[in-house]
Write a protein that holds these residues in place. Sequence first.
Motif, PDB file in Angstrom:
ATOM      1  N   ARG A 298       0.832  -1.203   0.000  1.00 29.10           N
ATOM      2  CA  ARG A 298       0.000   0.000   0.000  1.00 29.10           C
ATOM      3  C   ARG A 298       0.867   1.254   0.000  1.00 29.10           C
ATOM      4  NH1 ARG A 298      -1.233  -2.920   4.348  1.00 29.10           N
ATOM      5  NH2 ARG A 298      -0.568  -1.256   5.747  1.00 29.10           N
ATOM      6  N   VAL A 299       0.256   2.371  -0.407  1.00 30.44           N
ATOM      7  CA  VAL A 299       0.923   3.672  -0.338  1.00 30.44           C
ATOM      8  C   VAL A 299      -0.074   4.702   0.178  1.00 30.44           C
ATOM      9  CG1 VAL A 299       2.585   3.220  -2.190  1.00 30.44           C
ATOM     10  CG2 VAL A 299       0.341   4.194  -2.747  1.00 30.44           C
ATOM     11  N   GLU A 309      -4.924   6.149   2.193  1.00 32.30           N
ATOM     12  CA  GLU A 309      -4.044   5.000   1.964  1.00 32.30           C
ATOM     13  C   GLU A 309      -4.762   3.980   1.096  1.00 32.30           C
ATOM     14  OE1 GLU A 309      -0.883   2.788   4.674  1.00 32.30           O
ATOM     15  OE2 GLU A 309      -2.920   2.089   5.130  1.00 32.30           O
ATOM     16  N   TYR A 310      -4.073   3.520   0.040  1.00 32.43           N
ATOM     17  CA  TYR A 310      -4.668   2.598  -0.927  1.00 32.43           C
ATOM     18  C   TYR A 310      -3.645   1.558  -1.357  1.00 32.43           C
ATOM     19  CZ  TYR A 310      -8.130   6.328  -1.213  1.00 32.43           C
ATOM     20  OH  TYR A 310      -9.072   7.269  -0.892  1.00 32.43           O
ATOM     21  N   ALA A 311      -4.143   0.373  -1.686  1.00 37.19           N
ATOM     22  CA  ALA A 311      -3.276  -0.671  -2.232  1.00 37.19           C
ATOM     23  C   ALA A 311      -2.922  -0.335  -3.672  1.00 37.19           C
ATOM     24  CB  ALA A 311      -3.983  -2.025  -2.175  1.00 37.19           C
ATOM     25  N   VAL A 312      -1.686  -0.599  -4.049  1.00 32.95           N
ATOM     26  CA  VAL A 312      -1.272  -0.425  -5.440  1.00 32.95           C
ATOM     27  C   VAL A 312      -1.847  -1.589  -6.243  1.00 32.95           C
ATOM     28  CG1 VAL A 312       0.659  -0.209  -7.037  1.00 32.95           C
ATOM     29  CG2 VAL A 312       0.842   0.724  -4.717  1.00 32.95           C
ATOM     30  N   ALA A 313      -2.573  -1.290  -7.309  1.00 32.81           N
ATOM     31  CA  ALA A 313      -3.219  -2.322  -8.122  1.00 32.81           C
ATOM     32  C   ALA A 313      -2.377  -2.732  -9.314  1.00 32.81           C
ATOM     33  CB  ALA A 313      -4.583  -1.825  -8.603  1.00 32.81           C
ATOM     34  N   LEU A 324      -4.168   2.836  -8.840  1.00 34.09           N
ATOM     35  CA  LEU A 324      -4.807   2.701  -7.532  1.00 34.09           C
ATOM     36  C   LEU A 324      -6.311   2.806  -7.703  1.00 34.09           C
ATOM     37  CD1 LEU A 324      -2.171   4.978  -7.113  1.00 34.09           C
ATOM     38  CD2 LEU A 324      -2.349   3.710  -4.959  1.00 34.09           C
ATOM     39  N   HIS A 325      -7.068   2.010  -6.958  1.00 39.91           N
ATOM     40  CA  HIS A 325      -8.519   2.015  -7.057  1.00 39.91           C
ATOM     41  C   HIS A 325      -9.098   2.797  -5.885  1.00 39.91           C
ATOM     42  CE1 HIS A 325      -8.294  -1.991  -9.525  1.00 39.91           C
ATOM     43  NE2 HIS A 325      -7.752  -0.955 -10.141  1.00 39.91           N
ATOM     44  N   PHE A 375      -9.775  -6.671  -4.668  1.00 40.69           N
ATOM     45  CA  PHE A 375      -9.178  -7.065  -5.941  1.00 40.69           C
ATOM     46  C   PHE A 375      -7.936  -6.240  -6.265  1.00 40.69           C
ATOM     47  CE2 PHE A 375      -8.994  -6.531 -10.644  1.00 40.69           C
ATOM     48  CZ  PHE A 375      -8.642  -7.833 -10.964  1.00 40.69           C
ATOM     49  N   ALA A 376      -7.847  -5.013  -5.771  1.00 44.42           N
ATOM     50  CA  ALA A 376      -6.703  -4.156  -6.124  1.00 44.42           C
ATOM     51  C   ALA A 376      -5.363  -4.786  -5.744  1.00 44.42           C
ATOM     52  CB  ALA A 376      -6.861  -2.770  -5.494  1.00 44.42           C
ATOM     53  N   PRO A 377      -5.116  -5.139  -4.471  1.00 44.30           N
ATOM     54  CA  PRO A 377      -3.833  -5.763  -4.165  1.00 44.30           C
ATOM     55  C   PRO A 377      -3.683  -7.140  -4.793  1.00 44.30           C
ATOM     56  CG  PRO A 377      -5.266  -5.834  -2.239  1.00 44.30           C
ATOM     57  CD  PRO A 377      -5.930  -4.950  -3.255  1.00 44.30           C
ATOM     58  N   VAL A 378      -4.786  -7.879  -4.930  1.00 46.27           N
ATOM     59  CA  VAL A 378      -4.725  -9.196  -5.554  1.00 46.27           C
ATOM     60  C   VAL A 378      -4.341  -9.068  -7.025  1.00 46.27           C
ATOM     61  CG1 VAL A 378      -6.127 -11.174  -6.279  1.00 46.27           C
ATOM     62  CG2 VAL A 378      -6.251 -10.340  -3.926  1.00 46.27           C
ATOM     63  N   LYS A 379      -4.876  -8.067  -7.698  1.00 45.27           N
ATOM     64  CA  LYS A 379      -4.515  -7.822  -9.106  1.00 45.27           C
ATOM     65  C   LYS A 379      -3.012  -7.607  -9.238  1.00 45.27           C
ATOM     66  CE  LYS A 379      -5.381  -4.454 -12.847  1.00 45.27           C
ATOM     67  NZ  LYS A 379      -4.174  -3.614 -12.822  1.00 45.27           N
ATOM     68  N   SER A 380      -2.446  -6.835  -8.330  1.00 44.82           N
ATOM     69  CA  SER A 380      -1.004  -6.601  -8.355  1.00 44.82           C
ATOM     70  C   SER A 380      -0.240  -7.906  -8.168  1.00 44.82           C
ATOM     71  CB  SER A 380      -0.636  -5.597  -7.259  1.00 44.82           C
ATOM     72  OG  SER A 380       0.748  -5.321  -7.261  1.00 44.82           O
ATOM     73  N   LEU A 381      -0.686  -8.746  -7.224  1.00 50.70           N
ATOM     74  CA  LEU A 381      -0.036 -10.027  -6.985  1.00 50.70           C
ATOM     75  C   LEU A 381      -0.130 -10.943  -8.200  1.00 50.70           C
ATOM     76  CD1 LEU A 381      -1.243 -10.844  -3.346  1.00 50.70           C
ATOM     77  CD2 LEU A 381       1.018 -10.075  -4.046  1.00 50.70           C
ATOM     78  N   VAL A 382      -1.309 -11.004  -8.808  1.00 51.76           N
ATOM     79  CA  VAL A 382      -1.507 -11.869  -9.975  1.00 51.76           C
ATOM     80  C   VAL A 382      -0.567 -11.459 -11.102  1.00 51.76           C
ATOM     81  CG1 VAL A 382      -3.115 -12.496 -11.809  1.00 51.76           C
ATOM     82  CG2 VAL A 382      -3.889 -12.494  -9.429  1.00 51.76           C
TER      83      VAL A 382
END
Length: 483
Positions: A298-299, A309-313, A324-325, A375-382
Motif C-alpha cells: 500500500r501507499v 491509503e490505498y493498495a497499489v493495483a 490505484l482504485h 481485488f486491487a492488491p490481488v490484481k497486483s499479486l496476480v
Amino acid sequence: MSHYLPLSRVARLVGEPRSALQRRIHAGELTTYDGQIDMEELLRVFPNVKWEDDGEYEHVEEIKRKAFGKRVMERVLPDKEVLAERLFELGKEFAAAKSLLIHYDRVFGWLEEHLTGLATDDPDAADAILAIKIWLRRQLDEAPAEAERGKALLAEESVMRVMSVRVVVQPSGHEFFVEGNDTILEAALRAGIPLSYGCSNGNCGDCKVRLVSGQVTKVHPHDYPLKEADKAAGAILMCSYTPVTDVVIEAGVAAADDIPEQTISTRVKAVESLDEDLLALHLTTPRSQRLRFLAGQRVTLSVEGREGEYAVASCPCEDRHLELHIRRENRPFARMAFEDLRKEAPVAIRGPHGSFVIKMDSRRPVIFVAWDEGFAPVKSLVQHAMSLELAASMDLYWVSDRLPHYQDNLCRSWADAMDNFHYGALAAADGAETNIAAILARHPDLGHFDLYAAGPADFLAQLREAALARGLSALGWHGEIVL
C-alpha cells in the motif's frame, strides 16, 4: 556435439510458459541436463513446432504487454555498440564451430587414408574396410532428417541471443531477459524482480553486484568509485551495464522489510471510471525516481494535505506507471479524486507499507481470493506472479456485489491466454459461507498450495479456517484486511 539451451529460452522458442515445461519434466516427458535441454531432445518432444511462428506464446505476451505496460517494439533493438559486441561474441562461437568442423574433416581424411592403407590381400578385410569408408562418407554427406528443423531452431535462438540476453540471479535462481540496450537494473525491475538499488543513476553504489560469469559492457557512466578489490572480485553497477552474453550475477532479492519508505511527487496520467462509485487513478512517477515496492503493498496518497491509503493495483514491472482504485466515500482524498483531480495534477506518494506480498521463492500452485475492492492488491499479486512465471498454476476467485465485476474482462483475458490460469467470478450476495464452499470445491487438498486473500476481516477468518481444514499450511496463508 550436443547443443544445450536454458529452460527460459526454450519456453520462448516453443511458445510454452516455463511452468508448462516444468510439468513436462516432472512427468518424464522432457529430459534435462543440469537444468538445460539438449537440442535433439527439444526436436523430439516438439516435432510440430515451427520455430519462425511464435504461436500461443505471442498471444500470451500480448496480454502481458497490455497488463504490465510493456515497452513498444522500437525500444527493443540494441544500439549499434551493444549490437556490435553481441554479434562479435556470436561470431566467435561461429568461428569456433567452423574450426571444429574443419578439424573433423581433417580427422576423417586421415581416417580414410589410413583405412585404405590397412587394406590387405584378404578380400574379406578389403571389402569390410571399403564398406566402412562408404558408410562414413554417406553419413557425412546425407543430412539427417532433423537437420532443417535444427538449423531453423539454431537460427532463431541466435537472433534471440542478440535481441535479448538472459540473466540468472544467484542464489535465488531468478531469471530475466535484458532486451535491447536496457541496463541489468532496468530489465530486472521491468521483470518485477526487486533487486536492491538506490539512485539508479550511478551515484550511490546500492546496485553493486558481483558478475559471476558472462560479459557486460558499460552503457551509462557512473560517479560511484569502485575499489580495486571490488573490480578484482567482478563487481559492477547494474544501473550502468548491459549484458553482451548470457550472464550470472550474485545479488540479493529484496523482501518487504528491506524496502525503505519513499516520498515521491507523481503526476496524474488518467482518471478512469470503473463503476459509478469506483475509479482507477493512474499515476506516473518521475523518470529519475520510480517507486520501489512489492506487489500487494500500500501507499499513502496526498494532495494539498488531504491523504488516503490505498493498495497499489499495478505490478512493480510496469515501470513508472502506478494504478490505484479509489472508492467514492466521504473522506477528503476520495472526494478530491472524484471531484477535482485532473490529468497532470500533482499527487505525492509515501510508502510502501504492508507485508501482503508474493513469496518469491515458491513455485507452488497459488490461489488468489478477492472480496470486492480487495481485488486491487490481488490484481497486483496476480500480475507479478504472471510476470515472473512463479507458480505452477493460478486460480483467481473474485467475490463482488458489482455485476459484472469492474475489471472482469481483464481477468477473463488472463484465463483465455494461459492454460494454467483459472478465473471464477462469484456473487457476494450468496454470502461468505457459500462462496468459500464454491472456492474450495475445486481444491479438496490444499497441502501443496499458497493462498492469498484480501477482503473483510470476518470473511478472511472463515476462509482461513476452512482452508486450514483442507490441509493448507499455516505458512501458505497470506491475508490482507480491506475495509
